[in-house]
Motif scaffolding. Structure first.
Motif, mmCIF file in Angstrom:
data_model
loop_
_atom_site.group_PDB
_atom_site.id
_atom_site.type_symbol
_atom_site.label_atom_id
_atom_site.label_comp_id
_atom_site.label_asym_id
_atom_site.label_seq_id
_atom_site.Cartn_x
_atom_site.Cartn_y
_atom_site.Cartn_z
ATOM 1 N N GLY A 130 0.789 -1.226 0.172
ATOM 2 C CA GLY A 130 0.073 0.055 -0.001
ATOM 3 C C GLY A 130 0.892 1.199 0.131
ATOM 4 N N VAL A 131 0.175 2.554 0.354
ATOM 5 C CA VAL A 131 1.268 3.778 0.249
ATOM 6 C C VAL A 131 2.052 3.745 1.188
ATOM 7 C CG1 VAL A 131 -0.459 4.899 1.692
ATOM 8 C CG2 VAL A 131 1.019 6.213 0.003
ATOM 9 N N TYR A 139 -7.599 -3.763 0.989
ATOM 10 C CA TYR A 139 -6.396 -3.085 0.521
ATOM 11 C C TYR A 139 -6.848 -1.437 0.244
ATOM 12 C CZ TYR A 139 -2.690 -1.964 -2.796
ATOM 13 O OH TYR A 139 -1.601 -1.382 -3.614
ATOM 14 N N THR A 140 -6.538 -0.815 1.506
ATOM 15 C CA THR A 140 -7.163 0.476 1.676
ATOM 16 C C THR A 140 -6.545 1.584 0.817
ATOM 17 O OG1 THR A 140 -7.267 0.034 4.016
ATOM 18 C CG2 THR A 140 -7.818 2.288 3.476
ATOM 19 N N SER A 141 -5.496 1.604 0.593
ATOM 20 C CA SER A 141 -4.957 2.471 -0.084
ATOM 21 C C SER A 141 -5.420 3.092 -1.342
ATOM 22 C CB SER A 141 -3.482 2.283 -0.579
ATOM 23 O OG SER A 141 -2.465 2.337 0.614
ATOM 24 N N ALA A 168 -8.598 5.574 -0.859
ATOM 25 C CA ALA A 168 -8.429 6.877 -0.038
ATOM 26 C C ALA A 168 -8.957 7.931 -0.983
ATOM 27 C CB ALA A 168 -7.096 7.158 0.219
ATOM 28 N N VAL A 187 -5.441 8.767 -6.099
ATOM 29 C CA VAL A 187 -4.527 7.559 -5.871
ATOM 30 C C VAL A 187 -4.246 6.727 -6.861
ATOM 31 C CG1 VAL A 187 -5.294 8.045 -3.448
ATOM 32 C CG2 VAL A 187 -6.712 6.570 -4.833
ATOM 33 N N LEU A 202 -0.311 5.833 -6.873
ATOM 34 C CA LEU A 202 0.290 4.543 -6.501
ATOM 35 C C LEU A 202 1.015 3.773 -7.596
ATOM 36 C CD1 LEU A 202 -2.759 2.954 -4.730
ATOM 37 C CD2 LEU A 202 -0.700 3.538 -3.488
ATOM 38 N N ARG A 253 -10.272 1.703 6.920
ATOM 39 C CA ARG A 253 -8.867 2.398 7.563
ATOM 40 C C ARG A 253 -8.438 1.649 8.444
ATOM 41 N NH1 ARG A 253 -13.437 6.250 7.813
ATOM 42 N NH2 ARG A 253 -13.517 7.711 6.104
ATOM 43 N N GLY A 307 -3.006 7.544 5.926
ATOM 44 C CA GLY A 307 -1.734 6.896 5.617
ATOM 45 C C GLY A 307 -0.864 7.651 4.499
ATOM 46 N N TYR A 308 -1.873 8.504 3.615
ATOM 47 C CA TYR A 308 -1.149 9.275 2.370
ATOM 48 C C TYR A 308 -0.361 10.430 3.123
ATOM 49 C CZ TYR A 308 -2.971 6.608 -1.296
ATOM 50 O OH TYR A 308 -3.273 5.761 -2.075
ATOM 51 N N SER A 366 2.775 9.198 5.058
ATOM 52 C CA SER A 366 3.619 7.957 4.545
ATOM 53 C C SER A 366 4.994 8.418 4.426
ATOM 54 C CB SER A 366 3.210 7.873 3.051
ATOM 55 O OG SER A 366 3.238 9.080 2.324
#
Length: 361
Positions: A10-11, A44-46, A49, A149, A153, A309, A337-338, A341
């Motif tokens: 993920g991120v 797989y949250t990224s 977002a 995103v 990504l 999340r 997360g972002y 990061s």
């Protein structure tokens, strides 16, 4: 050469791997994940977002503040120097607080002014004349960023490949010891970075006294364009709901949102979708104004997304494991997360730097 396995793509995992390689090009890094950019799965949250930079740190949480500071400058730099490849652009971030929200805080406007007021660019408290809504008592604005995103990504994947990091899709890891055998060289990894988000403590061999848990979110992606990032807080009878809108560089807008701890329902809440549509049209009427960027005269929904999340009780976990000297944890960023990061990646760099320095003593 030191062999590193980053578990989780993920991120957080992708950014951490990139930061490690930039810090020390001699590291041999393999990124592995059950899901990779392009996959869609609520856990797989990224890819689900918004995403932007609006720190959740409190006035007292100096650790998270320092973590979140790092990405703001980095994202502004990418928006200026590499907007097309990164999918990041700079656009005003406006926050409104309803009469109800101000009353619930007993008129204490200090609670509505974020800690980052002196850190972000062009922060201001809006004058009442600048707020076109009778039910909004207070507002702020600053220079923000919005991250598309899917583009970002893939950008992180490409950046990792360009510096020599390798990326592989794998079956779920059931025991953390197994992760050491996943390095592309076939040799046992010297270090494993656990960046598996919601799955971090479901892996056998990972011990954590703090609880990790999902927080459900639901957003809609519409073809319509908004003028600014917009956050509205304070809807009577809906304590776990807010309105946020993030217009993407390529067009369209992400609209949310809700904050529902331990709700694991993957299906769309259609009544909630109706509520956020009503709120969006009320506070951003340009969404259905054909005179603004040729918007449709009604909201055109491309996709409804439900994601979870990856929260951790009290705080994110970024530290060396106390029982396994080869294991470094980096999970629990929740909805940040972002924006966390790069700061979290740099903390892993600091941990590994100390490890490698001590191993040479």
């Amino acid at each position: 050469m030191t062999n590193i396995v980053v578990l989780g793509a993920g991120v957080i995992g992708l950014t951490t791997a990139l930061e490690l390689k930039i810090w020390n090009p001699k590291l041999d890094i393999t990124i592995v994940g059950q899901f990779l950019p392009g996959d869609l799965d609520p856990t797989y949250t990224s890819p689900y977002a918004g995403a932007n930079h609006h720190s959740f740190a409190s006035e007292q949480d100096k650790v998270l503040q320092e973590i979140d500071k790092v990405a703001y400058k980095k994202f502004l730099q990418l928006a200026k120097n590499d907007p097309i490849r990164s999918g990041i652009w700079s656009i005003d971030n406006v926050s409104y607080f309803t009469d109800y929200e101000v009353t619930s805080k007993k008129g204490n406007f200090k609670k509505m002014i974020p800690w980052f007021r002196d850190f972000v660019e062009d922060f201001k408290i809006l004058d009442k004349s600048e707020i076109p809504f009778n039910d909004i008592s207070f507002g702020t604005k600053y220079k923000g960023v919005v991250i598309s995103v899917p583009t970002y990504l893939n950008y992180l994947v490409q950046q990792n490949k360009e510096v020599g990091n390798k990326i592989f899709k794998i079956q779920p890891v059931k025991n953390i010891e197994k992760a050491r055998s996943l390095h592309s060289s076939g040799k046992k990894a010297d270090y494993v970075i656990n960046a598996t988000g919601l799955n971090a403590t479901k892996i056998a061999g990972v011990e954590d006294k703090k609880l990790t848990f999902p927080v459900r979110g639901q957003v809609i992606l519409v073809k319509n364009n908004a003028k600014v990032q917009l956050n509205v807080e304070g809807f009577p009878g809906s304590p776990n709901e807010m309105l946020y809108m993030m217009p993407r560089r390529e067009g369209g807008t992400i609209i949310g949102g809700c904050f529902l701890p331990n709700d694991t329902n993957t299906k769309e809440d259609k009544e909630f979708t109706k509520r956020i549509i009503r709120r969006a049209i009320k506070y951003a009427p340009e969404l259905i104004d054909p005179k603004f960027k040729k918007n449709p005269s009604e909201l055109v929904i491309e996709r409804v997304q439900v994601g979870f999340r990856p929260f951790r009780e009290d705080e994110v976990r970024v530290e060396k494991d106390k029982k396994k000297p080869w294991l470094i944890h980096n999970y629990g960023a929740g909805g940040g997360g972002y924006q966390s990061s790069f700061g979290l990646g740099k903390q892993v760099v600091n941990i590994l730097s100390n490890e490698l320095r001590n191993s040479k003593l």
